[in-house]
Write a protein that holds these residues in place. Sequence first.
Motif, PDB file in Angstrom:
ATOM      1  N   LEU A 172      28.518  45.252  28.170  1.00  0.00           N
ATOM      2  CA  LEU A 172      28.770  46.420  29.011  1.00  0.00           C
ATOM      3  C   LEU A 172      30.072  47.114  28.614  1.00  0.00           C
ATOM      4  O   LEU A 172      30.125  48.349  28.502  1.00  0.00           O
ATOM      5  CB  LEU A 172      28.827  45.987  30.474  1.00  0.00           C
ATOM      6  N   ARG A 173      31.111  46.334  28.380  1.00  0.00           N
ATOM      7  CA  ARG A 173      32.390  46.931  27.977  1.00  0.00           C
ATOM      8  C   ARG A 173      32.267  47.672  26.651  1.00  0.00           C
ATOM      9  O   ARG A 173      32.821  48.773  26.480  1.00  0.00           O
ATOM     10  CB  ARG A 173      33.461  45.849  27.881  1.00  0.00           C
ATOM     11  N   ARG A 174      31.571  47.070  25.698  1.00  0.00           N
ATOM     12  CA  ARG A 174      31.407  47.734  24.401  1.00  0.00           C
ATOM     13  C   ARG A 174      30.621  49.024  24.559  1.00  0.00           C
ATOM     14  O   ARG A 174      30.951  50.043  23.937  1.00  0.00           O
ATOM     15  CB  ARG A 174      30.721  46.797  23.407  1.00  0.00           C
ATOM     16  N   ALA A 175      29.580  48.983  25.369  1.00  0.00           N
ATOM     17  CA  ALA A 175      28.765  50.187  25.564  1.00  0.00           C
ATOM     18  C   ALA A 175      29.579  51.296  26.223  1.00  0.00           C
ATOM     19  O   ALA A 175      29.492  52.474  25.831  1.00  0.00           O
ATOM     20  CB  ALA A 175      27.540  49.859  26.409  1.00  0.00           C
ATOM     21  N   LEU A 176      30.401  50.934  27.220  1.00  0.00           N
ATOM     22  CA  LEU A 176      31.210  51.935  27.922  1.00  0.00           C
ATOM     23  C   LEU A 176      32.388  52.420  27.087  1.00  0.00           C
ATOM     24  O   LEU A 176      32.990  53.449  27.396  1.00  0.00           O
ATOM     25  CB  LEU A 176      31.699  51.372  29.256  1.00  0.00           C
ATOM     26  N   ALA A 177      32.722  51.673  26.043  1.00  0.00           N
ATOM     27  CA  ALA A 177      33.726  52.136  25.075  1.00  0.00           C
ATOM     28  C   ALA A 177      33.095  52.983  23.972  1.00  0.00           C
ATOM     29  O   ALA A 177      33.783  53.422  23.041  1.00  0.00           O
ATOM     30  CB  ALA A 177      34.443  50.945  24.452  1.00  0.00           C
ATOM     31  N   HIS A 178      31.788  53.207  24.069  1.00  0.00           N
ATOM     32  CA  HIS A 178      30.988  53.962  23.101  1.00  0.00           C
ATOM     33  C   HIS A 178      30.957  53.294  21.736  1.00  0.00           C
ATOM     34  O   HIS A 178      30.874  53.953  20.695  1.00  0.00           O
ATOM     35  CB  HIS A 178      31.473  55.410  22.971  1.00  0.00           C
ATOM     36  N   ASP A 179      31.019  51.959  21.745  1.00  0.00           N
ATOM     37  CA  ASP A 179      30.810  51.206  20.519  1.00  0.00           C
ATOM     38  C   ASP A 179      29.316  51.022  20.287  1.00  0.00           C
ATOM     39  O   ASP A 179      28.487  51.211  21.195  1.00  0.00           O
ATOM     40  CB  ASP A 179      31.477  49.824  20.619  1.00  0.00           C
ATOM     41  N   GLU A 180      28.960  50.603  19.086  1.00  0.00           N
ATOM     42  CA  GLU A 180      27.562  50.286  18.794  1.00  0.00           C
ATOM     43  C   GLU A 180      27.148  49.053  19.586  1.00  0.00           C
ATOM     44  O   GLU A 180      27.891  48.071  19.673  1.00  0.00           O
ATOM     45  CB  GLU A 180      27.370  50.030  17.302  1.00  0.00           C
ATOM     46  N   VAL A 181      25.978  49.100  20.192  1.00  0.00           N
ATOM     47  CA  VAL A 181      25.435  47.958  20.940  1.00  0.00           C
ATOM     48  C   VAL A 181      23.950  47.835  20.649  1.00  0.00           C
ATOM     49  O   VAL A 181      23.272  48.822  20.372  1.00  0.00           O
ATOM     50  CB  VAL A 181      25.642  48.116  22.466  1.00  0.00           C
ATOM     51  N   ASP A 241      38.315  51.805  30.429  1.00  0.00           N
ATOM     52  CA  ASP A 241      39.110  50.610  30.170  1.00  0.00           C
ATOM     53  C   ASP A 241      39.869  50.140  31.408  1.00  0.00           C
ATOM     54  O   ASP A 241      40.198  48.954  31.531  1.00  0.00           O
ATOM     55  CB  ASP A 241      40.087  50.849  29.012  1.00  0.00           C
ATOM     56  N   ARG A 242      40.126  51.038  32.378  1.00  0.00           N
ATOM     57  CA  ARG A 242      40.835  50.658  33.598  1.00  0.00           C
ATOM     58  C   ARG A 242      39.950  50.739  34.833  1.00  0.00           C
ATOM     59  O   ARG A 242      40.446  50.676  35.956  1.00  0.00           O
ATOM     60  CB  ARG A 242      42.064  51.552  33.799  1.00  0.00           C
ATOM     61  N   ARG A 243      38.651  50.878  34.644  1.00  0.00           N
ATOM     62  CA  ARG A 243      37.757  51.088  35.782  1.00  0.00           C
ATOM     63  C   ARG A 243      36.721  49.985  35.948  1.00  0.00           C
ATOM     64  O   ARG A 243      35.734  50.155  36.663  1.00  0.00           O
ATOM     65  CB  ARG A 243      37.052  52.437  35.641  1.00  0.00           C
ATOM     66  N   VAL A 244      36.924  48.854  35.306  1.00  0.00           N
ATOM     67  CA  VAL A 244      36.018  47.712  35.445  1.00  0.00           C
ATOM     68  C   VAL A 244      36.671  46.684  36.359  1.00  0.00           C
ATOM     69  O   VAL A 244      37.843  46.334  36.184  1.00  0.00           O
ATOM     70  CB  VAL A 244      35.696  47.084  34.078  1.00  0.00           C
ATOM     71  N   ALA A 286      41.628  38.510  34.668  1.00  0.00           N
ATOM     72  CA  ALA A 286      42.838  39.118  34.112  1.00  0.00           C
ATOM     73  C   ALA A 286      42.816  39.083  32.596  1.00  0.00           C
ATOM     74  O   ALA A 286      43.156  40.077  31.934  1.00  0.00           O
ATOM     75  CB  ALA A 286      44.068  38.397  34.647  1.00  0.00           C
ATOM     76  N   ARG A 287      42.420  37.959  32.035  1.00  0.00           N
ATOM     77  CA  ARG A 287      42.388  37.849  30.576  1.00  0.00           C
ATOM     78  C   ARG A 287      41.379  38.803  29.961  1.00  0.00           C
ATOM     79  O   ARG A 287      41.533  39.214  28.802  1.00  0.00           O
ATOM     80  CB  ARG A 287      42.083  36.406  30.164  1.00  0.00           C
ATOM     81  N   ARG A 288      40.347  39.175  30.726  1.00  0.00           N
ATOM     82  CA  ARG A 288      39.359  40.125  30.227  1.00  0.00           C
ATOM     83  C   ARG A 288      39.763  41.574  30.484  1.00  0.00           C
ATOM     84  O   ARG A 288      39.032  42.491  30.111  1.00  0.00           O
ATOM     85  CB  ARG A 288      37.993  39.859  30.895  1.00  0.00           C
ATOM     86  N   GLY A 289      40.881  41.774  31.171  1.00  0.00           N
ATOM     87  CA  GLY A 289      41.340  43.130  31.439  1.00  0.00           C
ATOM     88  C   GLY A 289      40.637  43.818  32.583  1.00  0.00           C
ATOM     89  O   GLY A 289      40.680  45.057  32.698  1.00  0.00           O
ATOM     90  N   HIS A 332      49.442  48.115  31.159  1.00  0.00           N
ATOM     91  CA  HIS A 332      49.421  48.826  32.431  1.00  0.00           C
ATOM     92  C   HIS A 332      49.266  47.847  33.589  1.00  0.00           C
ATOM     93  O   HIS A 332      48.829  46.711  33.409  1.00  0.00           O
ATOM     94  CB  HIS A 332      48.273  49.836  32.473  1.00  0.00           C
ATOM     95  N   ARG A 333      49.647  48.279  34.765  1.00  0.00           N
ATOM     96  CA  ARG A 333      49.513  47.454  35.961  1.00  0.00           C
ATOM     97  C   ARG A 333      48.052  47.386  36.384  1.00  0.00           C
ATOM     98  O   ARG A 333      47.350  48.403  36.368  1.00  0.00           O
ATOM     99  CB  ARG A 333      50.346  48.043  37.102  1.00  0.00           C
ATOM    100  N   PRO A 334      47.582  46.218  36.784  1.00  0.00           N
ATOM    101  CA  PRO A 334      46.190  46.103  37.227  1.00  0.00           C
ATOM    102  C   PRO A 334      46.041  46.506  38.681  1.00  0.00           C
ATOM    103  O   PRO A 334      47.025  46.682  39.409  1.00  0.00           O
ATOM    104  CB  PRO A 334      45.909  44.609  37.058  1.00  0.00           C
ATOM    105  N   ARG A 335      44.807  46.603  39.111  1.00  0.00           N
ATOM    106  CA  ARG A 335      44.490  46.846  40.512  1.00  0.00           C
ATOM    107  C   ARG A 335      43.924  45.580  41.152  1.00  0.00           C
ATOM    108  O   ARG A 335      43.211  44.820  40.504  1.00  0.00           O
ATOM    109  CB  ARG A 335      43.491  47.988  40.661  1.00  0.00           C
ATOM    110  N   ILE A 336      44.257  45.380  42.415  1.00  0.00           N
ATOM    111  CA  ILE A 336      43.678  44.301  43.209  1.00  0.00           C
ATOM    112  C   ILE A 336      43.035  44.947  44.419  1.00  0.00           C
ATOM    113  O   ILE A 336      43.715  45.552  45.252  1.00  0.00           O
ATOM    114  CB  ILE A 336      44.736  43.277  43.640  1.00  0.00           C
TER     115      ILE A 336
END
Length: 360
Positions: free
Chosen positions: A142-151, A166-169, A183-186, A221-225
């Motif tokens: 899902l992350r790769r697809a939303l980054a417009h990478d090949e999937v 990148d900041r909306r997942v 957190a490690r996955r961003g 960047h700072r994360p959201r909780i």
Amino acid sequence: MTSERPRFRLGFLTHVQGRDQDIARTYRNAQELFAVADELGFDVGWVAQHHVALGGGGLSSPWTFLAHAAARTTRIRLGTAVTVLPLEDPVRLAEDIATVDALSGGRVEIGVGSGSSALEYAAFGQDADRKRELTSENLDVLRRALAHDEVGTAGFRIQPRPGGFDRRVWQGVFSAQGASYAARRGSNLLLNRAAYGFDSPTDEVQRPWADAFLAAWDRPHRPRIGLSRFIFPAKDRRTALSAIGDDVHRAALRMAESGAFPKGLDRDEALRRFHSFYGHPDDVVEALGREKVLPVATDLIAQFNPAVPDHDAAVRALELIATEVAPALGWKPAHAGEPAHTVESAPAPAPAPAPAPAGA
């Protein structure tokens, strides 16, 4: 990591339930809550995905619902808390997300989780024992697809072209280990309205999870909780209890059958187990001032579930949250006509302390 904390945001979450089996009316009422919240200045509206029907409804297809909500609103952000990721084709899901994001003018937030229903896993032909592994695998795609990478295969990228995810997942978690992993996955962190299987208060259980998430975060960047809480203000405690008390008690007794809560709970203990904030707005503010996770949260997400208040009572509760409860905690709505996502860099106000006992 920048020291600038993201703006403190106000959200609401609906499980899209009604008082009867008129599902069309239930969906219309839920859409109306999004329109009301948009007018009141709420920053984000969230829906939960359930493939197995809940009492009076439930929502199996959140992105279809949010596409309609996008047309009913102008500024409120639209998200899922959560999409049950192991039961989705992540490439198709990314296409739906990107489509709603395009229709809404970039207002989408995507929250994912592993779910808990063995029946849902069986219906979709997935192994519930592999839910964590499936969540991780599908989130990578899902992350790769939303980054417009090949999937999927060489040369294939989803359309419409997504941007800025990148900041909306977000990931919903139920342990300190899960929080560190998110957190490690961003991913931003979503915390449930209640911690199941624990005798201690929910905020005492979840605060170490939030701390573990922040300790493991290593992005610039700072994360959201996002802190989901059962919040139901009314003109007084009696009025609130008449709207929510029986529903919460019945829900707790059902959950006791699965071992999430002890059996034989009375109504007051059921409300405690669901970490409930209810009554006059002053009482709600007072109780939230002692909430142990709220000081590190960037998003307060109010929900009424497991109660299913009448539609007019739900609208009134949203009004009280936006006009009396949240402002007392330091929240300020975005400027009229200004999309919620354009004010991400403003500092977050600290929740107001309230040392006196509360009635919630």
